[in-house]
Design a protein around this motif. Structure first.
Motif, PDB file in Angstrom:
ATOM      1  N   SER A  53     -13.274  -8.602   3.189  1.00 22.67           N
ATOM      2  CA  SER A  53     -13.165  -8.616   1.966  1.00 22.67           C
ATOM      3  C   SER A  53     -13.947  -7.182   1.282  1.00 22.67           C
ATOM      4  O   SER A  53     -13.228  -6.312   0.508  1.00 22.67           O
ATOM      5  N   LYS A  54     -15.222  -7.034   1.644  1.00 18.75           N
ATOM      6  CA  LYS A  54     -15.890  -5.817   1.306  1.00 18.75           C
ATOM      7  C   LYS A  54     -15.388  -4.702   1.517  1.00 18.75           C
ATOM      8  O   LYS A  54     -15.127  -3.471   0.754  1.00 18.75           O
ATOM      9  N   THR A  55     -14.613  -4.296   2.711  1.00 19.24           N
ATOM     10  CA  THR A  55     -13.560  -3.378   3.013  1.00 19.24           C
ATOM     11  C   THR A  55     -12.575  -3.012   1.922  1.00 19.24           C
ATOM     12  O   THR A  55     -12.532  -1.708   1.621  1.00 19.24           O
ATOM     13  N   TYR A  56     -12.170  -3.949   1.328  1.00 23.47           N
ATOM     14  CA  TYR A  56     -10.904  -3.597   0.342  1.00 23.47           C
ATOM     15  C   TYR A  56     -11.380  -3.331  -0.860  1.00 23.47           C
ATOM     16  O   TYR A  56     -11.021  -2.405  -1.583  1.00 23.47           O
TER      17      TYR A  56
ATOM     18  N   VAL B  42     -10.385   5.051  -4.361  1.00 20.51           N
ATOM     19  CA  VAL B  42      -9.173   5.609  -4.727  1.00 20.51           C
ATOM     20  C   VAL B  42      -9.199   5.605  -6.455  1.00 20.51           C
ATOM     21  O   VAL B  42      -8.565   6.376  -7.123  1.00 20.51           O
ATOM     22  N   TYR B  43     -10.184   4.675  -7.064  1.00 14.12           N
ATOM     23  CA  TYR B  43     -10.180   4.375  -8.300  1.00 14.12           C
ATOM     24  C   TYR B  43     -11.548   4.214  -8.837  1.00 14.12           C
ATOM     25  O   TYR B  43     -11.745   3.220  -9.262  1.00 14.12           O
TER      26      TYR B  43
ATOM     27  N   ALA C 222      -2.827   1.824  -9.450  1.00 14.95           N
ATOM     28  CA  ALA C 222      -2.265   0.580  -8.899  1.00 14.95           C
ATOM     29  C   ALA C 222      -2.403   0.344  -7.743  1.00 14.95           C
ATOM     30  O   ALA C 222      -2.805  -0.743  -7.022  1.00 14.95           O
ATOM     31  N   LEU C 223      -2.877   1.243  -6.672  1.00 19.05           N
ATOM     32  CA  LEU C 223      -3.314   1.328  -5.380  1.00 19.05           C
ATOM     33  C   LEU C 223      -4.561   0.458  -5.308  1.00 19.05           C
ATOM     34  O   LEU C 223      -4.778  -0.481  -4.562  1.00 19.05           O
ATOM     35  N   ALA C 224      -5.132   0.663  -6.364  1.00 17.02           N
ATOM     36  CA  ALA C 224      -6.763   0.067  -6.340  1.00 17.02           C
ATOM     37  C   ALA C 224      -6.234  -1.308  -6.642  1.00 17.02           C
ATOM     38  O   ALA C 224      -7.185  -2.157  -6.112  1.00 17.02           O
ATOM     39  N   HIS C 225      -5.416  -1.705  -7.585  1.00 24.50           N
ATOM     40  CA  HIS C 225      -5.361  -3.092  -7.758  1.00 24.50           C
ATOM     41  C   HIS C 225      -4.792  -3.873  -6.582  1.00 24.50           C
ATOM     42  O   HIS C 225      -5.214  -4.841  -6.536  1.00 24.50           O
TER      43      HIS C 225
ATOM     44  N   ILE D   5       0.872  -1.223   0.041  1.00 23.92           N
ATOM     45  CA  ILE D   5      -0.053  -0.034  -0.016  1.00 23.92           C
ATOM     46  C   ILE D   5       0.640   1.457   0.053  1.00 23.92           C
ATOM     47  O   ILE D   5       0.545   2.287  -0.793  1.00 23.92           O
ATOM     48  N   GLU D   6       1.962   1.240   0.716  1.00 27.09           N
ATOM     49  CA  GLU D   6       2.761   2.547   0.639  1.00 27.09           C
ATOM     50  C   GLU D   6       3.466   2.588  -0.466  1.00 27.09           C
ATOM     51  O   GLU D   6       3.505   3.887  -0.973  1.00 27.09           O
ATOM     52  N   LYS D   7       4.049   1.556  -1.196  1.00 29.13           N
ATOM     53  CA  LYS D   7       4.549   1.537  -2.396  1.00 29.13           C
ATOM     54  C   LYS D   7       3.877   2.104  -3.707  1.00 29.13           C
ATOM     55  O   LYS D   7       4.144   2.508  -4.506  1.00 29.13           O
ATOM     56  N   THR D   8       2.528   1.977  -3.483  1.00 22.50           N
ATOM     57  CA  THR D   8       1.611   2.396  -4.745  1.00 22.50           C
ATOM     58  C   THR D   8       0.748   3.496  -4.267  1.00 22.50           C
ATOM     59  O   THR D   8      -0.044   3.779  -5.135  1.00 22.50           O
ATOM     60  N   LYS D   9       0.662   3.980  -3.217  1.00 23.02           N
ATOM     61  CA  LYS D   9      -0.199   5.228  -2.724  1.00 23.02           C
ATOM     62  C   LYS D   9      -0.083   6.465  -3.554  1.00 23.02           C
ATOM     63  O   LYS D   9      -1.057   6.948  -3.775  1.00 23.02           O
TER      64      LYS D   9
END
Length: 300
Positions: free
Chosen positions: A228-231, A238-239, A207-210, A198-202
């Motif tokens: 799962s729903k939360t993610y 974010v996207y 990409a963060l959404a992926h 998450i930190e590397k794609t924020k």
């Protein structure tokens, strides 16, 4: 004067602007000119990158040009003449070979001056380097995913490492890395590095959404639907223009026996242009499709 022109040796998306001796100006997008009557006086090469700017201006001594053509064609103005301009453009300098061709004869023409806007040339070259790097990254990523499909995870990891060496901020490389970690070491290893990915794609929302969607799918596989729903919700936040995430969230609401919410996100997914068998099942059942039962039947 019947003449035409070809240009070669220039990289990138350039086009040509010409001022002739009659003071007419015209443009050509393909760097190749059909036959015209009046001789060129000034040629400008315009780079079409993020914005338009002229980076090269060629000023031609058209009187000397006319004299050279007269000698080449023996004074026959009905003989077509080709101006063949071959540029050699590098980081340090730009050279030109200006060749006149007619009736299978040729002569080098040298009565011209070239002006280069150094700042615009540098901007063009920087942009071209970015384009080349992007193409290289897309190629490496495509090759890596093909290797993943063949379950050649070690080779795919080498491609992933090459991507991260080329661009340590390339978000899709971290998504690839997260999937490889999952395939090679399992779900728990992937969960353990969640904050890292998450930190590397924020900085890169797509990409963060992926990444969020990936964790939503892993939790779904473990029947942890609320988590799962939360993610999937985070992926949408974010996207929001990717319909896949809304469809996945709709599926979670089906599994949680909430048809109203399932239909809400299924409709949102459809409006975004997303299409899949899963989405069709949700829409056709009005959010009541039993994915849990379908999974049990499939695994039996």
């Amino acid at each position: 004067m019947l003449w035409s022109m070809t240009l070669s040796g220039l990289e990138g998306n350039n086009y040509l602007e010409v001022l002739d001796v009659s003071f007419k100006e015209y443009k050509n997008e393909n760097l190749e000119l059909p036959m015209f009557r009046f001789l060129p006086k000034r040629l400008e090469i315009v780079y079409r990158g993020d914005y338009l700017y002229c980076w090269l201006t060629l000023r031609i001594n058209y009187q000397k040009l006319y004299q050279c053509i007269q000698k080449l064609t023996d004074g026959n103005e009905e003989s077509p003449v080709l101006f063949d301009l071959v540029f050699e453009n590098s980081l340090k300098k730009t050279d030109l070979k200006f060749l006149l061709i007619s009736n299978k004869k040729s002569v080098v023409f040298t009565n011209w001056e070239m002006q280069i806007d150094k700042n615009h040339k540098q901007s063009m070259q920087d942009h071209l380097l970015d384009v080349i790097e992007d193409e290289t990254k897309r190629t490496l990523l495509k090759e890596a995913w093909a290797l993943v499909g063949e379950k050649k995870y070690a080779l795919a990891q080498e491609k992933c490492n090459a991507l991260l060496t080329l661009d340590p901020r390339y978000g899709y490389a971290y998504f690839l890395e997260s999937r490889l970690l999952c395939y090679k070491e399992g779900f728990e290893a992937c969960y353990a590095k969640k904050d890292y990915f998450i930190e590397k794609t924020k900085h890169e929302p797509a990409a963060l959404a992926h990444i969020y969607n990936n964790y939503g799918c892993l939790l779904d596989e473990e029947l942890r639907y609320e988590e799962s729903k939360t993610y999937f919700e985070k992926a949408i936040d974010v996207y929001p223009k990717e319909g896949l995430y809304a469809c996945n969230l709709a599926e979670m609401y089906c599994k949680l026996k909430n048809p109203k919410k399932a239909m809400e996100y299924a409709e949102k997914s459809r409006k975004l242009g997303y299409e899949s068998e899963t989405l069709n099942l949700i829409l056709e059942s009005k959010g009541t499709h039993d994915f849990v039962k379908m999974r049990e039947e499939y695994t039996q």
